[in-house]
Design a protein around this motif. Structure first.
Motif, mmCIF file in Angstrom:
data_model
loop_
_atom_site.group_PDB
_atom_site.id
_atom_site.type_symbol
_atom_site.label_atom_id
_atom_site.label_comp_id
_atom_site.label_asym_id
_atom_site.label_seq_id
_atom_site.Cartn_x
_atom_site.Cartn_y
_atom_site.Cartn_z
ATOM 1 N N SER A 128 0.777 -1.066 0.060
ATOM 2 C CA SER A 128 -0.019 0.172 -0.132
ATOM 3 C C SER A 128 0.934 1.221 0.010
ATOM 4 O O SER A 128 2.118 1.145 0.204
ATOM 5 C CB SER A 128 -0.813 0.005 1.276
ATOM 6 O OG SER A 128 -0.214 0.251 2.365
ATOM 7 N N GLY A 129 0.132 2.199 -0.330
ATOM 8 C CA GLY A 129 0.904 3.748 -0.410
ATOM 9 C C GLY A 129 1.710 3.847 0.981
ATOM 10 O O GLY A 129 2.591 4.410 1.058
ATOM 11 N N SER A 130 0.716 3.632 1.965
ATOM 12 C CA SER A 130 0.932 4.085 3.379
ATOM 13 C C SER A 130 2.312 3.154 3.971
ATOM 14 O O SER A 130 3.086 3.650 4.568
ATOM 15 C CB SER A 130 -0.184 3.678 4.252
ATOM 16 O OG SER A 130 -1.196 4.291 3.959
ATOM 17 N N TYR A 162 -1.493 14.579 1.685
ATOM 18 C CA TYR A 162 -2.050 13.054 1.911
ATOM 19 C C TYR A 162 -1.069 11.797 2.102
ATOM 20 O O TYR A 162 -0.781 12.122 0.635
ATOM 21 C CB TYR A 162 -3.491 12.734 1.615
ATOM 22 C CG TYR A 162 -4.100 11.191 2.194
ATOM 23 C CD1 TYR A 162 -4.573 11.331 3.495
ATOM 24 C CD2 TYR A 162 -3.694 10.411 1.519
ATOM 25 C CE1 TYR A 162 -4.864 10.060 4.094
ATOM 26 C CE2 TYR A 162 -3.861 9.229 2.217
ATOM 27 C CZ TYR A 162 -4.805 8.934 3.231
ATOM 28 O OH TYR A 162 -5.102 7.817 4.033
ATOM 29 N N HIS A 163 -0.407 11.367 2.687
ATOM 30 C CA HIS A 163 0.551 10.202 2.683
ATOM 31 C C HIS A 163 0.235 8.985 3.369
ATOM 32 O O HIS A 163 0.936 8.243 3.508
ATOM 33 C CB HIS A 163 2.163 10.857 3.067
ATOM 34 C CG HIS A 163 2.389 12.070 2.422
ATOM 35 N ND1 HIS A 163 2.945 12.017 1.130
ATOM 36 C CD2 HIS A 163 2.686 13.289 2.701
ATOM 37 C CE1 HIS A 163 3.025 13.258 0.685
ATOM 38 N NE2 HIS A 163 2.948 14.111 1.713
ATOM 39 N N GLU A 235 3.312 15.448 -2.554
ATOM 40 C CA GLU A 235 2.875 14.710 -3.722
ATOM 41 C C GLU A 235 3.006 15.877 -5.128
ATOM 42 O O GLU A 235 2.765 17.059 -4.688
ATOM 43 C CB GLU A 235 1.249 14.742 -3.342
ATOM 44 C CG GLU A 235 1.002 13.994 -2.392
ATOM 45 C CD GLU A 235 -0.598 14.453 -1.592
ATOM 46 O OE1 GLU A 235 -0.547 15.221 -0.824
ATOM 47 O OE2 GLU A 235 -1.346 14.039 -2.207
ATOM 48 N N ASP A 268 5.750 11.786 -3.758
ATOM 49 C CA ASP A 268 4.913 10.852 -3.490
ATOM 50 C C ASP A 268 3.830 10.725 -4.964
ATOM 51 O O ASP A 268 3.111 11.686 -5.218
ATOM 52 C CB ASP A 268 4.139 11.090 -2.305
ATOM 53 C CG ASP A 268 3.038 10.115 -1.885
ATOM 54 O OD1 ASP A 268 2.429 9.365 -2.946
ATOM 55 O OD2 ASP A 268 2.303 10.025 -0.787
ATOM 56 N N ILE A 271 -0.755 8.887 -6.525
ATOM 57 C CA ILE A 271 -1.773 9.015 -7.584
ATOM 58 C C ILE A 271 -1.320 9.687 -8.942
ATOM 59 O O ILE A 271 -1.948 9.109 -9.568
ATOM 60 C CB ILE A 271 -2.870 10.205 -6.879
ATOM 61 C CG1 ILE A 271 -3.464 9.772 -5.575
ATOM 62 C CG2 ILE A 271 -3.496 11.010 -7.854
ATOM 63 C CD1 ILE A 271 -4.380 10.853 -4.916
ATOM 64 N N LYS A 297 -1.161 2.299 -6.105
ATOM 65 C CA LYS A 297 -2.305 2.425 -6.855
ATOM 66 C C LYS A 297 -2.447 2.067 -8.337
ATOM 67 O O LYS A 297 -2.462 0.885 -8.933
ATOM 68 C CB LYS A 297 -2.772 3.897 -6.833
ATOM 69 C CG LYS A 297 -3.383 4.457 -5.375
ATOM 70 C CD LYS A 297 -3.935 5.889 -5.135
ATOM 71 C CE LYS A 297 -4.234 6.110 -3.859
ATOM 72 N NZ LYS A 297 -5.420 5.821 -3.208
HETATM 73 C C1 LIG Z 1 -0.478 10.558 -2.546
HETATM 74 C C2 LIG Z 1 -0.901 9.464 -1.330
HETATM 75 N N1 LIG Z 1 0.006 9.024 -0.664
HETATM 76 C C3 LIG Z 1 -0.189 7.642 0.073
HETATM 77 C C4 LIG Z 1 -1.411 7.304 -0.138
HETATM 78 C C5 LIG Z 1 -1.606 6.012 0.696
HETATM 79 O O1 LIG Z 1 -1.889 5.073 -0.098
HETATM 80 P P1 LIG Z 1 -2.726 3.652 0.606
HETATM 81 O O2 LIG Z 1 -4.135 4.007 0.695
HETATM 82 O O3 LIG Z 1 -2.534 2.694 -0.634
HETATM 83 O O4 LIG Z 1 -2.112 3.292 1.920
HETATM 84 C C6 LIG Z 1 -2.381 7.904 -0.763
HETATM 85 C C7 LIG Z 1 -3.721 7.619 -0.627
HETATM 86 O O5 LIG Z 1 -4.822 8.085 -1.377
HETATM 87 C C8 LIG Z 1 -2.048 8.930 -1.495
HETATM 88 O O6 LIG Z 1 -2.867 9.678 -2.250
#
Ligand SMILES: Cc1ncc(COP(=O)(O)O)c(C=O)c1O
Length: 465
Positions: A128-130, A162-163, A235, A268, A271, A297
């Motif tokens: 996942s991004g997180s 948002y990260h 981002e 980041d 998206i 994503k």
């Molecule tokens: C720019 C950005 N980084 C990180 C994330 C986190 O990704 P995830 O929801 O897969 O953990 C998101 C999620 O929308 C995001 O938009």
């Protein structure tokens, strides 16, 4: 009701049954549970094809958000299902710990190194991004220790960023509502002004403001002391913050400031990666060479969970040459099935020229059609690059003033859009959209037509103060 009774209760209409069970047992992300229950529960999405979703009551919706900004190649692609099926039969799981690897994870790493910008040659996988944001935070802090600069630990990011939702991701993010839950941010994460001209620009021109917002990063570095700052993370376009497209003067200046003070520069691209802006990555659009990049994503078009940190040579070389064992990894790092799906997804994006289609056809069409909304009394600004866009809804266009309290108008327009068959999202009083990259120009026209109707309905049926 006992657990047993709940399971054996008489058959009911499946939508009703799903809603009840959902309300009873399922804690959704980013949801007010009581509020959802009071509204009668969730909309149940049962199938999808192309850019459309079907719900359990026969409703059909154009998905103007590509799920959560991720279904780049559209829904129900048989090629992706087949690759996943074949990979599961061949090798459903194995990991890259302890001196092993799998073909699809290797081939994907090679491919990502080819298509990402110069100097990003190593991949660390997550799901996942997180997770990948956390990986990056650990790797960057470890890097500075290896460089003999153990004080360089603070991360700078932006308000409204948002990260992700893990402790590090939410700390790095600049969402006040998230910080208010769980005592965040953790120490070592600080936030500066975003390049959001509409709210923060005052009397400056967008170009002047872009330089000012970049200078806010330099001021923060100087305030903290460059010897204490590990990295700036951003981002390229702040998506969940409202699709904040920075003025053109911003990114070149930010990269310069980071280099000047030897602060790592992390993009980041969760998206913005994989074609959304009409280039493979936002780094290509803005001509940036980050020290690390976060991907997720669109890497699999959301079909399976997969993410990656692209480590730049400077970080990777230190980890490899001086780091010894890197005590970090996830059970699903480099999972062979999502990696195989990602490879096929990238093949589809290439074969169907989706990046070029966004750059030369659908991106410009979206921008053109959005610009027409500027004549609407509620629309203060439209922002877009490729197929990501935001529309700022305001009370006073001249003074750039929002409604008070902020948030109601956005939700009203969003709800009207959904009632009229188009899914978009509201962020404060912006509405945002990021449709699948396979959307056709005519479908963009349909989407904008519904948005205009929703704007009219909102203007008509609500009284704002
Ligand atoms: C720019 C950005 N980084 C990180 C994330 C986190 O990704 P995830 O929801 O897969 O953990 C998101 C999620 O929308 C995001 O938009």
């Amino acid at each position: 009701m006992s657990k047993k009774t709940a399971r054996t209760s008489p058959a009911r209409n499946s939508t009703t049954r799903w809603r009840e069970a959902d309300t009873r047992h399922h804690l959704h992300p980013f949801t007010d549970y009581k509020g959802l229950a009071a509204e009668g529960g969730s909309r149940i999405i049962v199938s999808a094809d192309g850019i459309h979703l079907n719900d359990s009551e026969g409703g059909r919706l154009l998905d103007g958000m590509a799920g959560l900004w991720c279904v780049n190649v559209g829904y129900s692609r048989k090629e992706l299902a087949k690759v996943a099926y074949d990979q599961m039969l061949e090798l459903p799981y194995y990991h890259p710990f302890f001196k092993t690897a799998t073909p699809s994870s290797i081939e994907l790493a090679e491919k990502l190194a080819q298509i990402t910008p110069e100097g990003l040659n190593h991949v660390f996988y997550g799901s996942s991004g997180s997770e990948s944001v956390d990986t990056m935070v650990r790797a960057v802090r470890h890097f500075w220790n290896l460089e003999g600069k153990p004080k360089k630990k603070t991360f700078i990011s932006r308000i409204h960023a948002y990260h992700g939702s893990t402790m590090a991701g939410a700390s790095l993010g600049g969402q006040a509502v998230m910080h208010a839950q769980g005592d965040l941010p953790l120490p070592g994460f600080v936030h500066v002004m975003p390049p959001y001209w509409y709210d923060f620009g005052g009397d400056l021109s967008p170009a002047e403001f872009g330089r000012k917002a970049a200078k806010a990063i330099e001021d923060k570095i100087l305030e903290l002391g460059a010897e204490n700052v590990a990295a700036f993370v951003g981002e390229a376009i702040q998506g969940a913050g409202g699709v904040l497209v920075p003025p053109e003067t911003y990114w070149p200046e930010v990269q310069k400031v980071c280099r000047k003070h030897d602060v790592l520069f992390v993009l980041d691209e969760v998206i913005t990666g994989f074609g959304r802006l009409g280039t493979w990555f936002a780094a290509d659009h803005y001509n940036l060479t980050p020290d690390a990049m976060i991907l997720a994503k669109g890497i699999t078009s959301g079909y399976l969970p997969l993410s990656a940190v692209m480590m730049g040579d400077r970080i990777a070389d230190a980890l490899i040459e001086k780091g010894g064992e890197f005590y970090h990894g996830y059970t699903y790092s480099g999972h062979p099935v999502p990696c195989a799906v990602a490879l096929e997804n990238l093949r589809i994006i290439e074969q169907e020229n989706l990046v070029e289609k966004v750059r030369t056809s659908t991106g410009p069409r979206l921008a053109e059609r959005l610009a027409e909304l500027l004549d609407h009394p509620l629309v203060g600004e439209v922002r877009s690059v490729g197929l990501i866009a935001g529309v700022e809804l305001v009370k006073d266009k001249k003074k750039r003033r929002h409604f008070d309290p902020i948030g109601k108008v956005g939700i009203s327009v969003r709800d009207h859009c959904i009632a009229n068959g188009v899914i978009i999202r509201a962020v404060r009083d912006s509405i945002v959209m990021a449709p699948p990259l396979i959307i056709e120009p005519k479908q963009i026209d349909d989407m904008i037509g519904v948005i205009r109707k929703a704007l009219d309905q909102t203007a008509k049926d609500m009284v704002f103060t």
